[in-house]
Design a protein around this motif. Structure first.
Motif, PDB file in Angstrom:
ATOM      1  N   ARG A 140      -7.017  -3.614   6.450  1.00 26.97           N
ATOM      2  CA  ARG A 140      -6.571  -4.519   7.517  1.00 26.97           C
ATOM      3  C   ARG A 140      -7.683  -4.719   8.528  1.00 26.97           C
ATOM      4  NH1 ARG A 140      -4.414  -7.706   5.564  1.00 26.97           N
ATOM      5  NH2 ARG A 140      -4.059  -8.593   7.580  1.00 26.97           N
ATOM      6  N   SER A 141      -8.409  -3.660   8.836  1.00 24.70           N
ATOM      7  CA  SER A 141      -9.522  -3.771   9.783  1.00 24.70           C
ATOM      8  C   SER A 141     -10.596  -4.699   9.236  1.00 24.70           C
ATOM      9  CB  SER A 141     -10.120  -2.397  10.068  1.00 24.70           C
ATOM     10  OG  SER A 141      -9.176  -1.584  10.697  1.00 24.70           O
ATOM     11  N   SER A 142     -10.872  -4.587   7.946  1.00 21.53           N
ATOM     12  CA  SER A 142     -11.856  -5.469   7.313  1.00 21.53           C
ATOM     13  C   SER A 142     -11.396  -6.910   7.357  1.00 21.53           C
ATOM     14  CB  SER A 142     -12.089  -5.047   5.862  1.00 21.53           C
ATOM     15  OG  SER A 142     -12.656  -3.777   5.806  1.00 21.53           O
ATOM     16  N   ARG A 174      -4.934   5.521   5.460  1.00 23.93           N
ATOM     17  CA  ARG A 174      -6.304   5.224   5.888  1.00 23.93           C
ATOM     18  C   ARG A 174      -6.870   4.039   5.106  1.00 23.93           C
ATOM     19  NH1 ARG A 174      -6.718  10.880   5.624  1.00 23.93           N
ATOM     20  NH2 ARG A 174      -7.973  10.728   3.750  1.00 23.93           N
ATOM     21  N   TYR A 175      -6.614   3.998   3.806  1.00 23.40           N
ATOM     22  CA  TYR A 175      -7.096   2.897   2.962  1.00 23.40           C
ATOM     23  C   TYR A 175      -6.506   1.571   3.437  1.00 23.40           C
ATOM     24  CZ  TYR A 175      -8.034   0.075  -1.146  1.00 23.40           C
ATOM     25  OH  TYR A 175      -8.442  -0.923  -1.988  1.00 23.40           O
ATOM     26  N   PHE A 229       0.814  -1.217   0.000  1.00 16.98           N
ATOM     27  CA  PHE A 229       0.000   0.000   0.000  1.00 16.98           C
ATOM     28  C   PHE A 229       0.850   1.271   0.000  1.00 16.98           C
ATOM     29  CE2 PHE A 229      -3.035  -3.149   1.302  1.00 16.98           C
ATOM     30  CZ  PHE A 229      -4.227  -2.719   0.742  1.00 16.98           C
ATOM     31  N   GLY A 230       2.180   1.116  -0.017  1.00 15.44           N
ATOM     32  CA  GLY A 230       3.062   2.278  -0.040  1.00 15.44           C
ATOM     33  C   GLY A 230       3.102   3.038   1.271  1.00 15.44           C
ATOM     34  N   VAL A 231       2.921   2.350   2.375  1.00 18.70           N
ATOM     35  CA  VAL A 231       2.914   2.985   3.697  1.00 18.70           C
ATOM     36  C   VAL A 231       4.298   2.853   4.326  1.00 18.70           C
ATOM     37  CG1 VAL A 231       1.901   2.916   6.012  1.00 18.70           C
ATOM     38  CG2 VAL A 231       0.463   2.502   4.007  1.00 18.70           C
ATOM     39  N   THR A 232       4.896   3.989   4.669  1.00 10.52           N
ATOM     40  CA  THR A 232       6.231   4.013   5.266  1.00 10.52           C
ATOM     41  C   THR A 232       6.155   4.299   6.763  1.00 10.52           C
ATOM     42  OG1 THR A 232       6.515   6.386   4.939  1.00 10.52           O
ATOM     43  CG2 THR A 232       7.169   4.934   3.096  1.00 10.52           C
ATOM     44  N   ASP A 235       5.064   7.755   7.207  1.00 10.34           N
ATOM     45  CA  ASP A 235       3.602   7.894   7.104  1.00 10.34           C
ATOM     46  C   ASP A 235       2.934   7.567   8.437  1.00 10.34           C
ATOM     47  OD1 ASP A 235       3.655   8.517   4.351  1.00 10.34           O
ATOM     48  OD2 ASP A 235       3.548   6.390   3.809  1.00 10.34           O
ATOM     49  N   LEU A 236       3.385   6.499   9.070  1.00 11.73           N
ATOM     50  CA  LEU A 236       2.780   6.075  10.332  1.00 11.73           C
ATOM     51  C   LEU A 236       3.030   7.093  11.441  1.00 11.73           C
ATOM     52  CD1 LEU A 236       3.684   2.282  10.284  1.00 11.73           C
ATOM     53  CD2 LEU A 236       1.456   3.309   9.816  1.00 11.73           C
ATOM     54  N   ALA A 237       4.183   7.743  11.401  1.00 10.60           N
ATOM     55  CA  ALA A 237       4.555   8.707  12.439  1.00 10.60           C
ATOM     56  C   ALA A 237       3.942  10.086  12.208  1.00 10.60           C
ATOM     57  CB  ALA A 237       6.070   8.816  12.520  1.00 10.60           C
TER      58      ALA A 237
END
Length: 67
Positions: free
Chosen positions: A56-58, A50-51, A33-36, A39-41
């Motif tokens: 992951r929640s789903s 958010r996507y 998803f291209g999340v680094t 991004d998390l910090a």
């Protein structure tokens, strides 16, 4: 079901873990998803983060319903 609870804890504890220079969220999923770490910090949450968290929640919810 244990995997679902573990992932839920990872998501819930993200800020605390980052403060300790740790990331327990699955790297393979984050890359997809291209999340680094940056991004998390971030104090603002980017659309792709958010996507990813929604997906992951789903997945976690479906694990708890099917068992």
């Amino acid at each position: 079901m244990g995997e679902a609870f573990q992932l839920t804890n990872f998501i819930r504890d993200t800020a605390e873990d980052l403060a300790r220079d740790r990331v327990y969220l699955p790297a393979q999923d984050r890359r997809r998803f291209g999340v680094t770490r940056t991004d998390l910090a971030s104090t603002g949450t980017a659309h792709h983060v958010r996507y990813w968290l929604r997906s992951r929640s789903s997945a976690t919810a479906s694990c708890t319903r099917t068992r």
